[in-house]
Design a protein around this motif. Structure first.
Motif, PDB file in Angstrom:
ATOM      1  N   ALA A  99       0.832  -1.209   0.000  1.00  0.00           N
ATOM      2  CA  ALA A  99       0.000   0.000   0.000  1.00  0.00           C
ATOM      3  C   ALA A  99       0.866   1.257   0.000  1.00  0.00           C
ATOM      4  CB  ALA A  99      -0.926  -0.012   1.210  1.00  0.00           C
ATOM      5  N   ALA A 100       1.924   1.261   0.809  1.00  0.00           N
ATOM      6  CA  ALA A 100       2.802   2.427   0.880  1.00  0.00           C
ATOM      7  C   ALA A 100       3.522   2.647  -0.449  1.00  0.00           C
ATOM      8  CB  ALA A 100       3.808   2.244   2.008  1.00  0.00           C
ATOM      9  N   LEU A 139       4.208   5.503  -5.792  1.00  0.00           N
ATOM     10  CA  LEU A 139       4.213   5.444  -7.260  1.00  0.00           C
ATOM     11  C   LEU A 139       3.084   6.285  -7.863  1.00  0.00           C
ATOM     12  CD1 LEU A 139       4.994   1.653  -7.801  1.00  0.00           C
ATOM     13  CD2 LEU A 139       6.541   3.590  -8.155  1.00  0.00           C
ATOM     14  N   SER A 140       1.951   6.352  -7.148  1.00  0.00           N
ATOM     15  CA  SER A 140       0.815   7.130  -7.661  1.00  0.00           C
ATOM     16  C   SER A 140       1.097   8.622  -7.707  1.00  0.00           C
ATOM     17  CB  SER A 140      -0.432   6.868  -6.801  1.00  0.00           C
ATOM     18  OG  SER A 140      -0.350   7.551  -5.558  1.00  0.00           O
ATOM     19  N   THR A 141       2.108   9.081  -6.942  1.00  0.00           N
ATOM     20  CA  THR A 141       2.451  10.502  -6.958  1.00  0.00           C
ATOM     21  C   THR A 141       3.353  10.852  -8.130  1.00  0.00           C
ATOM     22  OG1 THR A 141       4.455  10.265  -5.592  1.00  0.00           O
ATOM     23  CG2 THR A 141       2.338  10.526  -4.441  1.00  0.00           C
ATOM     24  N   THR A 160       5.611  -4.793  -5.602  1.00  0.00           N
ATOM     25  CA  THR A 160       4.822  -3.659  -6.095  1.00  0.00           C
ATOM     26  C   THR A 160       5.540  -2.980  -7.259  1.00  0.00           C
ATOM     27  OG1 THR A 160       3.980  -3.306  -3.862  1.00  0.00           O
ATOM     28  CG2 THR A 160       3.617  -1.537  -5.449  1.00  0.00           C
ATOM     29  N   LEU A 161       6.839  -2.807  -7.137  1.00  0.00           N
ATOM     30  CA  LEU A 161       7.599  -2.242  -8.251  1.00  0.00           C
ATOM     31  C   LEU A 161       7.484  -3.138  -9.485  1.00  0.00           C
ATOM     32  CD1 LEU A 161      10.868  -1.050  -6.460  1.00  0.00           C
ATOM     33  CD2 LEU A 161       8.987   0.370  -7.270  1.00  0.00           C
ATOM     34  N   ALA A 162       7.611  -4.445  -9.280  1.00  0.00           N
ATOM     35  CA  ALA A 162       7.534  -5.381 -10.399  1.00  0.00           C
ATOM     36  C   ALA A 162       6.171  -5.324 -11.084  1.00  0.00           C
ATOM     37  CB  ALA A 162       7.828  -6.797  -9.919  1.00  0.00           C
ATOM     38  N   ALA A 163       5.112  -5.137 -10.280  1.00  0.00           N
ATOM     39  CA  ALA A 163       3.761  -5.069 -10.846  1.00  0.00           C
ATOM     40  C   ALA A 163       3.600  -3.858 -11.758  1.00  0.00           C
ATOM     41  CB  ALA A 163       2.729  -5.025  -9.720  1.00  0.00           C
ATOM     42  N   SER A 203      11.972  -2.103 -11.554  1.00  0.00           N
ATOM     43  CA  SER A 203      12.843  -2.901 -10.696  1.00  0.00           C
ATOM     44  C   SER A 203      13.724  -1.954  -9.886  1.00  0.00           C
ATOM     45  CB  SER A 203      13.708  -3.860 -11.526  1.00  0.00           C
ATOM     46  OG  SER A 203      14.535  -3.146 -12.411  1.00  0.00           O
ATOM     47  N   ALA A 204      14.011  -2.365  -8.670  1.00  0.00           N
ATOM     48  CA  ALA A 204      14.821  -1.526  -7.802  1.00  0.00           C
ATOM     49  C   ALA A 204      16.293  -1.871  -7.980  1.00  0.00           C
ATOM     50  CB  ALA A 204      14.408  -1.747  -6.340  1.00  0.00           C
TER      51      ALA A 204
END
Length: 358
Positions: A171-172, A177-179, A206-209, A213-214
């Motif tokens: 969620a965090a 990412l939404s910003t 979440t990044l992968a979705a 990638s980090a």
């Protein structure tokens, strides 16, 4: 002045010329004793300052009416709320609480398990160190039910009640990412425990979705404060050092997700001292939503954890096990994992490159 001798049932019986059995039944409100006799016995017990001997009662009933709680560090604000909720829930069910602190030491944890077995508590709630299961297996073999709280312990098949840290991290990360942020870091405790690994997994998934990638250095580990075996509050200092290093390499609009709100405190100061405005130039997200989070400048976006709910559900699950202990094989339900959802509390600590409101 020598201490006064404890008043016994025999003292009340002698004063009223009654049998000890009659006094005992009167205090227990048994029907076989008249209303008047019960009134007289209770009045005399109050006059003499009689207090029931719980240990003696436990020996007779083979029920200690006591729950053990093994916890790592009570200065952790989440655990402080957890302890209060467990004590309150247990008290309403007629149980006292025996608290044992391990400081994340396996030796202390072994001693705690042995001590609780010697005391013959009715059940144990434990936040495990996560190294070794033998002492917990020994406790279970002695007939004492065990429920784990907040940390999964591989190799031990028992009930677990905790927080869904994976969902909280997702969620965090989704919010960040939404910003419009694309440079994300995760500052996590340098501990090999399931809440940390679940938050890291949630961050990466979440990044992968989102097809991202980090980089290898996106997850930075923050050392926990050492207290020489004594509980110490969370320390923003190590995260401050991490923040100073990140301030020198983070680009505009970079966001750091912190493993707890104390880490966020350290990050705030480090970024400010390096001329970066939190919520404008860089972003910070916390975990825990401690009371001070809403009063930072800017107010901290944080993941609120259901500490009280975990404590209450843990006691309820444990007492279910206590009540079914000793039943024939096959009559007890299989162990289950219950993970309660956290809540993302959005405030103003993450910049919005798109110019939208928080």
């Amino acid at each position: 002045m020598s201490p006064r001798r404890r008043t016994t049932l025999r003292d009340i019986a002698t004063a009223l010329d009654l049998s000890v059995n009659t006094v005992s039944r009167a205090l227990a409100d048994k029907d076989a004793v008249s209303v008047e006799t019960r009134r007289r016995v209770k009045a005399e017990a109050e006059r003499l300052g009689y207090v029931p001997n719980t240990m003696a009662r436990s020996l007779v009933l083979q029920n200690a009416m006591t729950l053990g709680l093994v916890i790592t560090n009570p200065s952790n604000p989440f655990y402080a709320r957890l302890i209060s909720a467990i004590e309150e829930r247990g008290r309403t069910r007629g149980y006292s609480l025996m608290l044992m602190v391990t400081e994340d030491s396996i030796d202390n944890e072994r001693r705690a398990a042995e001590e609780l077995m010697r005391w013959g508590v009715d059940g144990v709630l434990a936040i495990p160190v996560q190294h070794g299961t033998e002492h917990w297996e020994g406790l279970r073999k002695s007939g004492i039910p065990l429920v784990l709280l907040n940390r999964h312990l591989p190799g031990l098949d028992v009930d677990l009640v905790g927080v869904d840290y994976y969902a909280g991290a997702r969620a965090a990360t989704e919010h960040v990412l939404s910003t419009g942020a694309t440079e994300l870091y995760l500052a996590e405790e340098n501990l090999d425990i399931s809440p940390v690994s679940e938050r890291i997994r949630g961050f990466h998934d979440t990044l992968a979705a989102h097809g991202l990638s980090a980089p290898d250095d996106a997850v930075v580990r923050v050392d926990s404060p050492g207290g020489g075996g004594v509980s110490v509050p969370f320390d923003p200092g190590p995260a401050y050092e991490i923040g100073a290093a990140l301030a020198r390499r983070a680009g505009p609009g970079a966001v750091v997700l912190a493993g707890n709100d104390y880490h966020a405190l350290g990050l705030y100061r480090a970024f400010t001292e390096h001329g970066l405005r939190v919520g404008v130039d860089v972003g910070v997200v916390g975990h825990g939503d401690h009371p001070f989070s809403a009063y930072l400048d800017p107010p901290l976006t944080s993941v609120r954890l259901p500490a009280a709910e975990v404590g209450q559900a843990g006691v309820d699950r444990l007492l279910e096990r206590v009540e079914t202990a000793g039943q024939a094989e096959g009559g007890e339900a299989a162990p289950a994992h219950t993970l309660l959802p956290p809540e993302l509390v959005v405030r103003a600590s993450v910049p919005r490159p798109d110019g939208g409101e928080h």
